[in-house]
Write an enzyme that holds these catalytic residues in place. Structure first.
Site, PDB file in Angstrom:
ATOM      1  N   ASP A 299      -9.632  28.824  26.638  1.00  0.00           N
ATOM      2  CA  ASP A 299      -9.161  27.484  26.981  1.00  0.00           C
ATOM      3  C   ASP A 299     -10.256  26.813  27.800  1.00  0.00           C
ATOM      4  O   ASP A 299     -11.118  27.472  28.379  1.00  0.00           O
ATOM      5  CB  ASP A 299      -7.820  27.565  27.740  1.00  0.00           C
ATOM      6  CG  ASP A 299      -7.050  26.247  27.667  1.00  0.00           C
ATOM      7  OD1 ASP A 299      -7.604  25.249  27.138  1.00  0.00           O
ATOM      8  OD2 ASP A 299      -5.905  26.198  28.145  1.00  0.00           O
TER       9      ASP A 299
ATOM     10  N   ALA B 113       0.807  20.504  26.494  1.00  0.00           N
ATOM     11  CA  ALA B 113       1.559  19.875  27.600  1.00  0.00           C
ATOM     12  C   ALA B 113       3.060  20.116  27.513  1.00  0.00           C
ATOM     13  O   ALA B 113       3.857  19.252  27.860  1.00  0.00           O
ATOM     14  CB  ALA B 113       1.261  18.383  27.650  1.00  0.00           C
TER      15      ALA B 113
ATOM     16  N   CYS C 178      11.017  50.893  26.546  1.00  0.00           N
ATOM     17  CA  CYS C 178       9.570  51.105  26.717  1.00  0.00           C
ATOM     18  C   CYS C 178       9.281  52.332  27.585  1.00  0.00           C
ATOM     19  O   CYS C 178      10.165  52.852  28.267  1.00  0.00           O
ATOM     20  CB  CYS C 178       8.901  49.851  27.261  1.00  0.00           C
ATOM     21  SG  CYS C 178       8.868  49.713  29.058  1.00  0.00           S
TER      22      CYS C 178
HETATM   23  N1  GUN Z   1      -2.372  25.243  28.520  1.00  0.00           N
HETATM   24  C1  GUN Z   1      -1.080  24.839  28.602  1.00  0.00           C
HETATM   25  N2  GUN Z   1      -0.938  23.592  28.096  1.00  0.00           N
HETATM   26  C2  GUN Z   1      -2.158  23.192  27.683  1.00  0.00           C
HETATM   27  C3  GUN Z   1      -2.625  21.997  27.048  1.00  0.00           C
HETATM   28  O1  GUN Z   1      -1.896  21.044  26.787  1.00  0.00           O
HETATM   29  N3  GUN Z   1      -3.967  21.970  26.747  1.00  0.00           N
HETATM   30  C4  GUN Z   1      -4.802  23.012  27.047  1.00  0.00           C
HETATM   31  N4  GUN Z   1      -6.085  22.913  26.697  1.00  0.00           N
HETATM   32  N5  GUN Z   1      -4.368  24.138  27.631  1.00  0.00           N
HETATM   33  C5  GUN Z   1      -3.063  24.217  27.950  1.00  0.00           C
HETATM   34 ZN    ZN Z   2      10.724  48.491  29.656  1.00  0.00          ZN
END
Ligand code: GUN
Ligand code: ZN
Length: 484
Positions: free
Chosen positions: A90, A193, A278
């Site tokens: 990310d 989002a 688990c």
């Molecule tokens: N991680 C959680 N939501 C988002 C998002 O809307 N965009 C990005 N790039 N990472 C995220």
């Molecule tokens: Zn467990």
């Protein structure tokens, strides 16, 4: 290097498929655990042994880290994390949504993600808060789209770049965003989002946002639900056509002393026993888990096992064609999930277009089952029946003579000819004793039959148990008393 997605089985709008990134493949639906290089409760290597094929980490953390930045650039991300599966990175957009700004540009983060050898790169999209007004949402969406266009221009059409869909809670902006992302040629499309919606249990809004986005994405796009990691919502999200989830929930919940299950979570102090198969739960009592010096790691392991098992359960439900039953079961774990499920059922016409023709079975699980795609589709297909002039629909009594055609009745679907008795959905449909909701829905089937066959005279024969309700529901139609 382009990202490709192939759907192998489907149920509702959900798919079991194969995501291909370069030479690596990932079975979907899949969970990508979030890895924080500074805090690894469970290592990527251990995750791989648990069946994890892909994970996600934050390139922004690497780019700002004195400890990891140079190593990632020289040795590569896979070496640093000791993981040879798919690694998605990310961009720093998450930090953007929390802190309001980041010290990196769109092309800088993408170049950095390329240079550390990430398999899937994410541009610097703007995760607009669901509380934002329309003007702000439009302005931020325009910036996101401009950055996505820039990403394609600078790195070429085949670079493994994700195209996030934004647009806040405005359905038309989500559609616009999804349409533009598709036009730009993105085949890997996270819905962004949505974390604030999930954190505040706004599952009805989540369903609206995802359904709006899906309307304009190509069916061949792989869809990632950004930040979704609670196992209780995987079935619901998969039913809408989400293929990937990522989450730090397994670790965040563990730090907070919380124990995940597919139905909801517990505080570890509340647990008298450990309701899980688990290895952690089979080798500890609740008491021992609470007191263990490595309790955080043990909880993270359990949380991850539970989360991965739920992904497997969702995959199996898709192969079986029993995803609606799983959605129904999971969404009864919390009233706000039930809201999400009920919202999803209002989208049955759109979902029916993706749903498969035949399934292993149809289990009736209460009123909500009446709105399922199979019921809707069956009632639409009644128009195809060829019928004579005089048609008898026998509800629950005996067949009578003197008609060109005789149909039988299976709620919640409606009328059916004897030839369809063994085929889906009539044959494999299992209901408890008839209830008013399913008979009511079945009557809609009779009405659909009458409306699509204006030249046929349709007569209904109902026994005493249901005659009153049937007459009320179908007041305009002809009935005959069934001689019992
Ligand atoms: N991680 C959680 N939501 C988002 C998002 O809307 N965009 C990005 N790039 N990472 C995220
Ligand atoms: Zn467990």
């Amino acid at each position: 290097m382009a990202i490709a997605f192939e759907s192998l089985y489907s149920d509702i709008a959900g798919r079991c498929g194969k995501l291909t990134v370069g030479k690596k493949t990932v079975k979907t639906p899949a969970l990508l655990p979030v890895i924080n290089p500074h805090l690894q409760l469970v290592t990527p290597k251990e995750m791989q042994a648990m069946g994890v094929e892909a994970l996600i980490t934050n390139a922004y953390i690497f780019s700002q880290s004195r400890q990891f930045r140079e190593r990632a650039l020289t040795e590569g991300l896979h070496k640093v994390l000791d993981f040879d599966g798919v690694i998605m990175t990310d961009s720093g957009s998450f930090q953007l949504s929390v802190y309001g700004e980041v010290s990196i540009t769109n092309t800088e983060t993408l170049s950095f993600q390329r240079d550390i050898g990430s398999d899937i790169w994410v541009p610097l999209d703007i995760p607009t808060s669901p509380a934002a007004d329309r003007e702000t949402t439009e302005r931020e969406l325009a910036i996101t789209l401009q950055r996505l266009a820039e990403a394609k221009e600078v790195f070429g059409p085949d670079a493994p770049i994700a195209g996030p869909v934004q647009g806040g809670t405005f359905g038309d902006l989500r559609e616009l965003s999804a349409r533009k992302v598709t036009e730009l040629g993105f085949t890997f499309c996270p819905v962004g989002a949505v974390v604030p919606l999930m954190e505040s249990y706004r599952y009805r809004d989540l369903v609206k946002v995802v359904m709006a986005s899906k309307r304009e994405l190509s069916p061949s796009a792989c869809v990632h639900l950004f930040g979704a990691g609670h196992p209780s919502m995987f079935a619901l999200a998969t039913a809408m056509g989400c293929d990937l989830f990522d989450s730090a929930a397994y670790a965040l919940y563990a730090k907070d002393g919380r124990y995940l299950t597919a139905h909801g979570s517990y505080r570890i102090e509340e647990l008298a026993d450990l309701p899980c198969a688990c290895s952690v739960c089979r080798s500890h009592t609740a008491e021992e888990l609470r007191a263990a010096p490595d309790r955080e790691r043990l909880l993270a392991l359990h949380n991850l096992y539970v989360t991965l098992a739920e992904i497997s359960r969702v995959r199996q439900a898709i192969v079986d064609g029993t995803l609606w039953e799983l959605v129904d079961e999971r969404c009864r774990g919390h009233p706000r999930l039930l809201d999400g499920y009920r919202e999803l059922l209002t989208h049955a016409p759109a979902l029916a277009a993706h749903d498969r023709v035949s399934k292993r079975r149809f289990f009736y699980r209460g009123d909500e089952s009446c709105q399922r795609t199979e019921v809707l589709r069956y009632q639409q297909q009644l128009a195809r029946l060829r019928l004579g002039k005089n048609v008898l629909v026998v509800i629950d009594g005996k067949v009578q003579g003197g008609y060109d055609d005789t149909l039988f009745f299976r709620p919640p679907f409606g009328p059916y000819p004897a030839e369809l008795r063994e085929t889906f959905p009539i044959g494999p449909c299992e209901t408890p004793d008839w209830d008013a909701a399913m008979v009511h829905q079945g009557c809609r089937g009779i009405r659909a039959l009458a409306e699509s066959h204006p030249k046929s005279r349709i007569v209904i024969a109902a026994g005493p148990a249901w005659a009153g309700l049937i007459r009320e529901e179908l007041a305009e139609m002809e009935t005959v008393d069934d001689e019992v």
